[in-house]
Design a protein around this motif. Structure first.
Motif, PDB file in Angstrom:
ATOM      1  N   LYS A 107       0.809  -1.235   0.000  1.00  0.00           N
ATOM      2  CA  LYS A 107       0.000   0.000   0.000  1.00  0.00           C
ATOM      3  C   LYS A 107       0.836   1.277   0.000  1.00  0.00           C
ATOM      4  O   LYS A 107       0.316   2.355  -0.224  1.00  0.00           O
ATOM      5  CB  LYS A 107      -0.972  -0.017   1.179  1.00  0.00           C
ATOM      6  N   ASN A 108       2.142   1.128   0.248  1.00  0.00           N
ATOM      7  CA  ASN A 108       2.999   2.326   0.208  1.00  0.00           C
ATOM      8  C   ASN A 108       3.610   2.536  -1.181  1.00  0.00           C
ATOM      9  O   ASN A 108       4.511   3.344  -1.367  1.00  0.00           O
ATOM     10  CB  ASN A 108       4.104   2.242   1.277  1.00  0.00           C
ATOM     11  N   ALA A 109       3.123   1.792  -2.186  1.00  0.00           N
ATOM     12  CA  ALA A 109       3.646   1.928  -3.560  1.00  0.00           C
ATOM     13  C   ALA A 109       3.359   3.323  -4.105  1.00  0.00           C
ATOM     14  O   ALA A 109       2.354   3.948  -3.747  1.00  0.00           O
ATOM     15  CB  ALA A 109       3.015   0.877  -4.474  1.00  0.00           C
ATOM     16  N   ALA A 110       4.232   3.807  -4.962  1.00  0.00           N
ATOM     17  CA  ALA A 110       4.029   5.120  -5.594  1.00  0.00           C
ATOM     18  C   ALA A 110       2.883   5.031  -6.606  1.00  0.00           C
ATOM     19  O   ALA A 110       2.553   3.949  -7.095  1.00  0.00           O
ATOM     20  CB  ALA A 110       5.314   5.542  -6.310  1.00  0.00           C
ATOM     21  N   VAL A 111       2.296   6.181  -6.920  1.00  0.00           N
ATOM     22  CA  VAL A 111       1.172   6.239  -7.863  1.00  0.00           C
ATOM     23  C   VAL A 111       1.566   5.627  -9.210  1.00  0.00           C
ATOM     24  O   VAL A 111       0.809   4.850  -9.808  1.00  0.00           O
ATOM     25  CB  VAL A 111       0.707   7.710  -8.071  1.00  0.00           C
ATOM     26  N   GLU A 112       2.768   5.979  -9.693  1.00  0.00           N
ATOM     27  CA  GLU A 112       3.241   5.469 -10.989  1.00  0.00           C
ATOM     28  C   GLU A 112       3.321   3.936 -10.959  1.00  0.00           C
ATOM     29  O   GLU A 112       2.983   3.272 -11.931  1.00  0.00           O
ATOM     30  CB  GLU A 112       4.631   6.029 -11.336  1.00  0.00           C
ATOM     31  N   GLU A 113       3.795   3.394  -9.818  1.00  0.00           N
ATOM     32  CA  GLU A 113       3.893   1.935  -9.683  1.00  0.00           C
ATOM     33  C   GLU A 113       2.515   1.292  -9.772  1.00  0.00           C
ATOM     34  O   GLU A 113       2.331   0.276 -10.435  1.00  0.00           O
ATOM     35  CB  GLU A 113       4.519   1.575  -8.332  1.00  0.00           C
TER      36      GLU A 113
END
Length: 213
Positions: A107-113
């Motif tokens: 859930k801490n992934a970046a938006v682009e990811e």
């Protein structure tokens, strides 16, 4: 006429749902078809509507995301399931993949990811966020430990234990004293780093030792 892909969000935290909706609101390729806080609600929706990709929390109030993933793939095999979770255990990631998931993100992934993973899964690829790729690359403790080296006698006794033989029966079959059998049994528990015979058989089986004996 170009139609956007339908995405569903299944998460029991309203703030997560809201955040994901905000991220995707201006995306012309993806349309949020529905947001659900329980697995049951989503399954009812899935039986009536086409869903191209679902962002699925691994822990839900009414069910386990691992089991739900299996259920989704049974009802709608063409739906891509992307696990979205705070759980970073390697075993959890592998289990989700075994149950049919198309990818796993923390859930801490970046938006682009997140967007990259959605697009990759829609193309039929398996997608992971950067952190999950690192988790998968790390071998588990069992992989690092390797398979214990057993003597010929220990292999014989391990096989007999797996067959459910008692100490007395093993002693009779192998022409040794029950005390010798108990010593070998203790050594096997020590070598496999387990506390009881049930775990011994389970671990030996996982390592393919019982088939090769």
């Amino acid at each position: 006429m170009y139609l956007p892909k339908t995405l569903a969000i299944v998460d029991d935290h309203p703030i997560v749902i809201q955040g994901l909706q905000m991220l995707l609101i201006n995306n012309k390729d993806i349309e949020v078809g529905g947001c659900f806080t329980t697995g049951a609600e989503f399954m009812s929706f899935l039986k009536e509507h086409k869903v191209d990709v679902v962002l699925l929390d691994v822990m839900l109030p009414d069910c386990n995301g691992l089991d739900l993933c299996k259920e989704i793939k049974l009802v709608s095999p063409e739906t891509s399931v992307l696990a979205l979770s705070n759980h970073s255990e390697r075993s959890m990631v592998m289990q989700m993949l075994q149950n049919g998931a198309s990818g796993y993100l923390l859930k801490n992934a970046a938006v682009e990811e997140l967007l990259d993973c959605i697009y990759e899964s829609l193309k039929g690829e398996v997608a992971f966020s950067k952190a999950v790729k690192e988790i998968i690359a790390r071998p588990s403790a069992n992989d690092l430990k390797g398979i214990p080296q057993l003597t010929r006698r220990e292999k014989e006794i391990l096989q007999l234990i797996a067959e459910g033989k008692t100490t007395a029966v093993m002693a009779k079959e192998l022409f040794v004293s029950p005390l010798t059998i108990e010593t070998h049994r203790r050594n096997l528990l020590q070598k496999f780093e387990v506390k009881n015979v049930a775990l011994l058989i389970k671990v030996a089986g996982q390592q393919g030792l019982l088939q090769s004996l």
